[in-house]
Motif scaffolding. Structure first.
Motif, PDB file in Angstrom:
ATOM      1  N   UNK A  64      30.582 -10.767 -50.152  1.00 26.50           N
ATOM      2  CA  UNK A  64      29.166 -10.223 -50.859  1.00 26.50           C
ATOM      3  C   UNK A  64      28.081 -11.216 -51.150  1.00 26.50           C
ATOM      4  N   UNK A  65      28.653 -11.680 -52.067  1.00 27.18           N
ATOM      5  CA  UNK A  65      27.873 -13.552 -52.231  1.00 27.18           C
ATOM      6  C   UNK A  65      27.075 -13.697 -51.878  1.00 27.18           C
ATOM      7  N   UNK A  66      27.376 -14.065 -49.940  1.00 33.12           N
ATOM      8  CA  UNK A  66      27.151 -14.864 -49.589  1.00 33.12           C
ATOM      9  C   UNK A  66      26.017 -13.812 -48.367  1.00 33.12           C
ATOM     10  N   UNK A  67      26.248 -12.394 -48.386  1.00 31.08           N
ATOM     11  CA  UNK A  67      25.083 -11.382 -47.710  1.00 31.08           C
ATOM     12  C   UNK A  67      24.099 -11.575 -48.813  1.00 31.08           C
ATOM     13  N   UNK A  68      24.546 -11.069 -50.308  1.00 32.49           N
ATOM     14  CA  UNK A  68      23.548 -10.601 -51.533  1.00 32.49           C
ATOM     15  C   UNK A  68      21.903 -12.203 -50.912  1.00 32.49           C
ATOM     16  N   UNK A  69      22.998 -13.262 -50.889  1.00 34.62           N
ATOM     17  CA  UNK A  69      21.871 -14.463 -50.568  1.00 34.62           C
ATOM     18  C   UNK A  69      21.289 -14.528 -49.539  1.00 34.62           C
ATOM     19  N   UNK A  70      21.483 -14.423 -48.466  1.00 34.97           N
ATOM     20  CA  UNK A  70      21.065 -14.122 -47.479  1.00 34.97           C
ATOM     21  C   UNK A  70      19.768 -12.634 -47.230  1.00 34.97           C
ATOM     22  N   UNK A  71      20.138 -11.744 -48.069  1.00 32.01           N
ATOM     23  CA  UNK A  71      18.927 -11.281 -48.624  1.00 32.01           C
ATOM     24  C   UNK A  71      17.956 -11.454 -49.554  1.00 32.01           C
ATOM     25  N   UNK A  72      18.301 -11.691 -50.359  1.00 31.30           N
ATOM     26  CA  UNK A  72      17.799 -13.017 -50.852  1.00 31.30           C
ATOM     27  C   UNK A  72      16.400 -13.844 -50.682  1.00 31.30           C
ATOM     28  N   UNK A  73      16.830 -14.375 -49.189  1.00 39.76           N
ATOM     29  CA  UNK A  73      15.307 -15.220 -48.816  1.00 39.76           C
ATOM     30  C   UNK A  73      14.907 -14.698 -47.298  1.00 39.76           C
ATOM     31  N   UNK A  74      15.776 -12.830 -47.086  1.00 41.87           N
ATOM     32  CA  UNK A  74      15.345 -12.521 -45.790  1.00 41.87           C
ATOM     33  C   UNK A  74      13.624 -11.880 -46.448  1.00 41.87           C
ATOM     34  N   UNK A  75      13.992 -10.641 -47.426  1.00 37.10           N
ATOM     35  CA  UNK A  75      13.557 -10.145 -47.710  1.00 37.10           C
ATOM     36  C   UNK A  75      12.325 -10.440 -47.818  1.00 37.10           C
ATOM     37  N   UNK A  76      11.657 -11.610 -48.703  1.00 37.43           N
ATOM     38  CA  UNK A  76      10.571 -11.732 -47.935  1.00 37.43           C
ATOM     39  C   UNK A  76      10.106 -12.590 -46.559  1.00 37.43           C
ATOM     40  N   UNK A  77      10.280 -12.421 -45.781  1.00 35.24           N
ATOM     41  CA  UNK A  77       9.208 -12.347 -44.004  1.00 35.24           C
ATOM     42  C   UNK A  77       8.694 -11.536 -44.480  1.00 35.24           C
ATOM     43  N   UNK A  78       8.819 -10.248 -44.913  1.00 37.48           N
ATOM     44  CA  UNK A  78       8.000  -9.047 -44.827  1.00 37.48           C
ATOM     45  C   UNK A  78       7.617  -9.248 -46.582  1.00 37.48           C
ATOM     46  N   UNK A  79       6.054  -9.008 -46.218  1.00 38.83           N
ATOM     47  CA  UNK A  79       5.981  -9.302 -47.427  1.00 38.83           C
ATOM     48  C   UNK A  79       5.257  -7.467 -48.116  1.00 38.83           C
ATOM     49  N   UNK A  80       6.942  -6.514 -48.501  1.00 42.38           N
ATOM     50  CA  UNK A  80       7.045  -5.363 -48.009  1.00 42.38           C
ATOM     51  C   UNK A  80       6.654  -5.663 -50.398  1.00 42.38           C
ATOM     52  N   UNK A  81       5.680  -4.513 -51.136  1.00 41.88           N
ATOM     53  CA  UNK A  81       6.548  -3.903 -52.147  1.00 41.88           C
ATOM     54  C   UNK A  81       7.410  -4.430 -52.982  1.00 41.88           C
ATOM     55  N   UNK A  82       7.787  -3.038 -52.426  1.00 39.02           N
ATOM     56  CA  UNK A  82       9.558  -2.410 -52.600  1.00 39.02           C
ATOM     57  C   UNK A  82      10.107  -1.481 -51.404  1.00 39.02           C
ATOM     58  N   UNK A  83      11.796  -2.238 -50.285  1.00 39.51           N
ATOM     59  CA  UNK A  83      11.846  -1.532 -49.963  1.00 39.51           C
ATOM     60  C   UNK A  83      13.596  -0.876 -50.128  1.00 39.51           C
ATOM     61  N   UNK A  84      14.084  -0.067 -49.143  1.00 39.25           N
ATOM     62  CA  UNK A  84      15.221   1.013 -49.537  1.00 39.25           C
ATOM     63  C   UNK A  84      16.609  -0.005 -48.588  1.00 39.25           C
ATOM     64  N   UNK A  85      17.493   0.131 -48.920  1.00 41.68           N
ATOM     65  CA  UNK A  85      19.054  -0.293 -48.281  1.00 41.68           C
ATOM     66  C   UNK A  85      18.986  -0.312 -47.148  1.00 41.68           C
ATOM     67  N   UNK A  86      18.655   0.393 -46.052  1.00 45.59           N
ATOM     68  CA  UNK A  86      17.904   1.045 -45.009  1.00 45.59           C
ATOM     69  C   UNK A  86      17.040   0.034 -44.422  1.00 45.59           C
ATOM     70  N   UNK A  87      15.528  -0.171 -44.998  1.00 50.29           N
ATOM     71  CA  UNK A  87      15.550  -1.721 -44.661  1.00 50.29           C
ATOM     72  C   UNK A  87      15.476  -3.018 -44.623  1.00 50.29           C
ATOM     73  N   UNK A  88      16.678  -3.274 -45.873  1.00 46.11           N
ATOM     74  CA  UNK A  88      17.334  -4.331 -45.582  1.00 46.11           C
ATOM     75  C   UNK A  88      18.120  -4.387 -45.276  1.00 46.11           C
TER      76      UNK A  88
END
Length: 932
Positions: A518-542
């Motif tokens: 879970x920690x490794x996935x959290x880390x991947x979410x952290x650095x993958x979300x910025x590839x799209x410059x979106x102000x906020x997202x839902x869990x489905x997009x993540x």
């Protein structure tokens, strides 16, 4: 104290400016009329307030219409969020508020309890302090010129003085004389003729060894009373003076002197904190009212420690038995968090234990700490905690003391905790911070550059402090030079000074994520979300971005929220601070290849396409049917599970800007054009023409790259449809191109749909005969392909076109044909549209009774219509029809409902609505005229 009271969700404050609190948030009552109405209703909570009393209070000599009063009462109900609290009766209005939910009622309950506790000064002092902490200013502040509130405010002010005197009496009984002297000196200065406060000041001074000052206070009071009233001091003051002169032993309790001074371990006070007044007041009130624990949480660098230190200094006098402080190093780069046992041993030393007396066992140390703090009023500040586990053993055992915790994580599992979340500073507050640290003249000289520095610091106090420190160290720098440095590729390098570093602060949070799955996935979410410059997202997009399932994604997001690297928004979505996003982007450059980034964006495009299609289907987007049926691009990611129309509307509302950004970022033309096609109806129905045009132009550019006729035609149709509302003439050319391309490839279904859209543009451009020809061709094509629903839509449009040309009999036939076709299809929504068209035609023909019957039926069928402005126009027309029948009451009611819809969309102010309701025959509001 013992028992915990479950307080109502909605609470009210009158001991200061009028305030409404809902789920920890302050609701602003901005309109003076509604603020006055609410104050009067609260002053007589539980009793019916006659209408004439409310009118006299709120409008004085400007009596309103009954409709205006109803409007403001309706707005109050909206604010309260509970339709049962404020009710109308034949005699007036009744506001039912639980005693725990109104600060004035709670104050009086606590005051009564404090009076009954004179034999237990420890509990009495706590209860009365809780009562007094409810006051934020004077009662009904700003409204005491209202006659019905003036006496009530005066009565409450007298009760407050009584509570103060009782609380001070309890504190004196507990031997807190020295700590009371500053407070009593101020009270005597404010109320010099109040003999109770003067007597308490004399006693506190005497018990603190200041006999001369005590007698001086008596002589000053005696002179003032003689001068102002021509009297001698009262018996209480005279007897006290005599007792002081003879050093009566009864004046000093046997246990009134402490052998050791109380600990005072707080760090030095910090300067004024811009933008934190609300949080300061909330923490101050909670701790003063006996809340055992307040936990301040927020991301690194947001100013939690500074706030804790500031409020602790404010509260020192409320905790005369001492203040303990420790930095737990929960998120200090290069430091290990302190162990609870080490902290407890340190605290016990401060409380007088020698090293030989310190327990070596954690449980024993915690028990000894509880014993040492029992019966005392102490403040314990636990700064920079890791989590609740580190804090749990460090709390006293009774409610006389209070604990203030700061942490990146919320302390939700601690018993009796009050949570206070800190956000980044607003621009105005950030400006104050920079000005205080960098100098007023320097900041004022470059306002635009200063605003850019604030923006690039993201309102984060740590970043602002570093920026100001760099300016202070380089007096030769212009602010614009610092702004330029921060705008470059090395912003996080620039936001580092000595031992302060934004990057290091964020990095500590990343290190807490852990290295399990879970920690490794959290880390991947952290650095993958910025590839799209979106102000906020839902869990489905993540999930689409990182290619993971819902359960895994939620666990990863939860871990990021706990680490304060991602913020969970009230909407159920997730946001990321700009500086955290910048840090995450740096990590992404190391961790993600370009191919991986493109794949993440492509998956996200498919996720948006799938859910936007689902939204269009739930919104009964007949215009989208040709694009939904054959599919331009089949989504390769599942949609959000939307259960009903309301959920669909909420999703498209939340994703409005993101959908445009995703369309611009995806590298697949078919996905882009598909998004433009299926978003057309949802965007139009919500009035988002700017966004629809942007997506349409993106789609046209993307389609041109692949030179596929159907794709090009679909993109041009989306652009043309988006242009109609603002530039109907400009819409005609792309629609002509789309029509001709679909005819060339023999796609009758889409050709017919484009002809319908083109007819709309032609009508808007004043070319009704051409529009009529396009609609007749579209009807023929839809009839030949068996598309009855689309044929009915075209019959409706044709009826509107011929109606605008004055051919009313033909218009009625077309609408009736559409209605009959929709009845056969069982299309209740479409039937509602046809009935609305027939009702509006009857109004044009001055047939108000028939118009009422038709429009009433239409309103019933379209109650859940997503196009709320279209529905509001129906209500307005229904009100007009009722007026023509002479039914003024029903007319006013429907118009009021109609205007409320405009107000909810921010298209009308309450003042404008009041003015329209006051007119006997008001004109149609401007926002509805586009539906005419």
């Amino acid at each position: 104290m013992g028992r915990t009271v479950d307080r109502p969700t909605t609470r009210f404050g009158v001991l200061g400016p009028i305030e409404v609190y809902d789920a920890g948030r302050t609701q602003v009552v901005s309109a003076e009329i509604r603020r006055t109405l609410l104050a009067v209703l609260l002053s007589r909570s539980g009793s019916v307030v006659p209408r004439d009393v409310l009118v006299a209070a709120a409008w004085r000599d400007r009596p309103p219409t009954p409709a205006t009063v109803r409007w403001h009462i309706h707005q109050l109900r909206q604010l309260l969020g509970d339709g049962d609290q404020l009710t109308s009766t034949p005699d007036g209005y009744l506001l039912q508020v639980d005693a725990e939910a109104l600060d004035a009622s709670r104050f009086e309950l606590l005051l009564a309890r404090g009076r009954d506790l004179t034999d237990d000064p420890q509990v009495a002092a706590t209860v009365l302090a809780e009562a007094l902490a409810l006051w934020r200013g004077s009662a009904y502040e700003g409204l005491t010129d209202v006659e019905v509130l003036r006496d009530e405010a005066g009565r409450l002010a007298e009760a407050r003085l009584a509570a103060l005197e009782l609380r001070i009496e309890a504190d004196l009984a507990l031997g807190r004389s020295a700590a009371l002297i500053p407070e009593l000196t101020a009270l005597v200065a404010e109320s010099p003729l109040h003999e109770g406060f003067r007597a308490q000041l004399m006693l506190a001074l005497y018990r603190s060894g200041r006999t001369a000052d005590a007698l001086s206070a008596y002589r000053a009071g005696k002179a003032l009373i003689a001068e102002e009233l021509g009297l001698d001091p009262g018996e209480r003051l005279r007897k006290l003076e005599h007792a002081i002169l003879i050093a009566d032993p009864a004046l000093v309790p046997a246990d009134g002197i402490r052998a050791l001074p109380p600990p005072a371990e707080l760090p030095p006070d910090v300067p004024a904190l811009a933008g934190r007044d609300r949080e300061l007041d909330r923490i101050h009130a909670a701790l003063s009212q006996g809340s055992p624990i307040v936990a301040i949480h927020g991301q690194g660098g947001v100013g939690k420690s500074a706030l804790a230190i500031k409020v602790s200094h404010r509260l020192r006098e409320a905790f005369p038995d001492g203040q303990l402080y420790v930095d737990l190093h929960g998120a200090t780069p290069g430091s290990r968090p302190l162990a609870p046992l080490d902290v407890l041993r340190r605290f016990l030393r401060s409380l007088g234990l020698s090293d030989a007396q310190l327990p070596a066992d954690l449980d024993e140390a915690a028990a000894r700490f509880r014993s040492s703090t029992a019966g005392r009023r102490m403040l314990i500040v636990l700064d920079d905690a890791v989590d609740a586990a580190q804090v749990r053993r460090l709390t006293p055992g009774d409610r006389g003391s209070a604990v203030l915790v700061t942490s990146r994580m919320a302390m939700a599992t601690l018993d009796g905790v009050t949570q206070v979340h800190l956000d980044a500073l607003a621009e105005a507050d950030a400006l104050v911070v920079l000005t205080d640290l960098a100098g007023r003249d320097r900041i004022a000289a470059e306002p635009e550059a200063t605003a850019e520095v604030i923006r690039l610091c993201g309102g984060l106090p740590l970043a602002l402090r570093i920026a100001a420190a760099r300016l202070a160290a380089r007096p030769d720098w212009r602010i614009s030079e610092l702004a330029g440095r921060l705008a470059g590729d090395r912003r996080l390098d620039e936001l580092s000074d000595a031992d302060l570093s934004v990057r290091a602060s964020i990095s500590v949070g990343r290190q807490t994520l852990g290295r399990d799955r879970s920690g490794r996935l959290a880390d991947r979410i952290l650095y993958t979300v910025p590839v799209l410059d979106l102000p906020d997202v839902d869990a489905h997009v993540v999930g689409a971005l990182v290619e993971a399932g819902p359960g895994e994604v939620q666990a990863g997001l939860d871990r990021l929220v706990l680490a304060r690297l991602v913020e969970a928004l009230d909407t159920g979505r997730y946001g990321m601070h700009d500086l955290v996003r910048l840090y995450a982007s740096e990590v992404a450059e190391r961790e993600l290849s370009r191919a991986e980034s493109l794949a993440a964006v492509r998956r996200t495009g498919h996720a948006y396409l799938a859910t936007t299609r689902a939204v269009a289907e739930l919104m009964r987007a007949v215009t989208a049917k040709p694009w939904l049926a054959s599919g331009i691009a089949e989504p390769a990611w599942s949609p959000v599970a939307l259960e009903d129309l309301g959920q669909a509307i909420r999703w498209i509302d939340a994703e409005r800007e993101n959908l445009v950004a995703v369309a611009a970022a995806v590298d697949d033309p078919a996905v882009i054009v598909g998004l433009a096609a299926v978003a057309q109806h949802p965007f139009a129905s919500r009035g988002w023409h700017t966004e629809a045009r942007r997506v349409g132009r993106i789609a046209v550019d993307a389609a041109q790259r692949v030179a596929e006729p159907s794709l090009i035609a679909t993109a041009h149709h989306a652009l043309g449809a988006a242009l109609i509302a603002t530039d109907p003439a400009g819409a005609i050319e792309p629609l002509h191109l789309a029509r001709d391309l679909f005819a060339t490839v023999d796609d009758s279904l889409r050709e017919a749909t484009v002809r319908t859209t083109l007819a709309h543009a032609l009508v808007m451009d004043g070319r009704a005969p051409e529009a009529e020809n396009e609609l007749l061709r579209a009807i023929g094509l839809h009839h030949s392909t068996g598309e009855d629903e689309l044929e009915a839509r075209d019959l409706t449009n044709l009826g509107i076109v011929v109606q605008h040309q004055g051919r009313y009999d033909e218009a009625r036939r077309r609408h009736e044909d559409a209605l009959e076709l929709r009845r056969r299809l069982g299309d209740t929504h479409g039937m509602g549209i046809s009935l609305a068209n027939l009702g509006q035609l009857a109004l044009v023909l001055d047939q108000p009774q028939r118009s009422v019957e038709l429009l009433r039926s239409s309103v019933d069928l379209l109650a859940a219509w997503p196009n709320r402005l279209g529905f509001g126009r129906l209500l307005w027309d229904l009100g007009t029809a009722y007026r023509r029948l002479g039914q003024e009451g029903r007319a006013a009611s429907e118009r009021e409902r109609s205007l409320m819809l405009l107000a909810e969309h921010g298209l009308l102010t309450s003042e404008q609505a009041d003015a329209l309701l006051a007119e006997p025959d008001p004109p149609m509001p401007a926002p509805y005229r586009r539906f005419a």
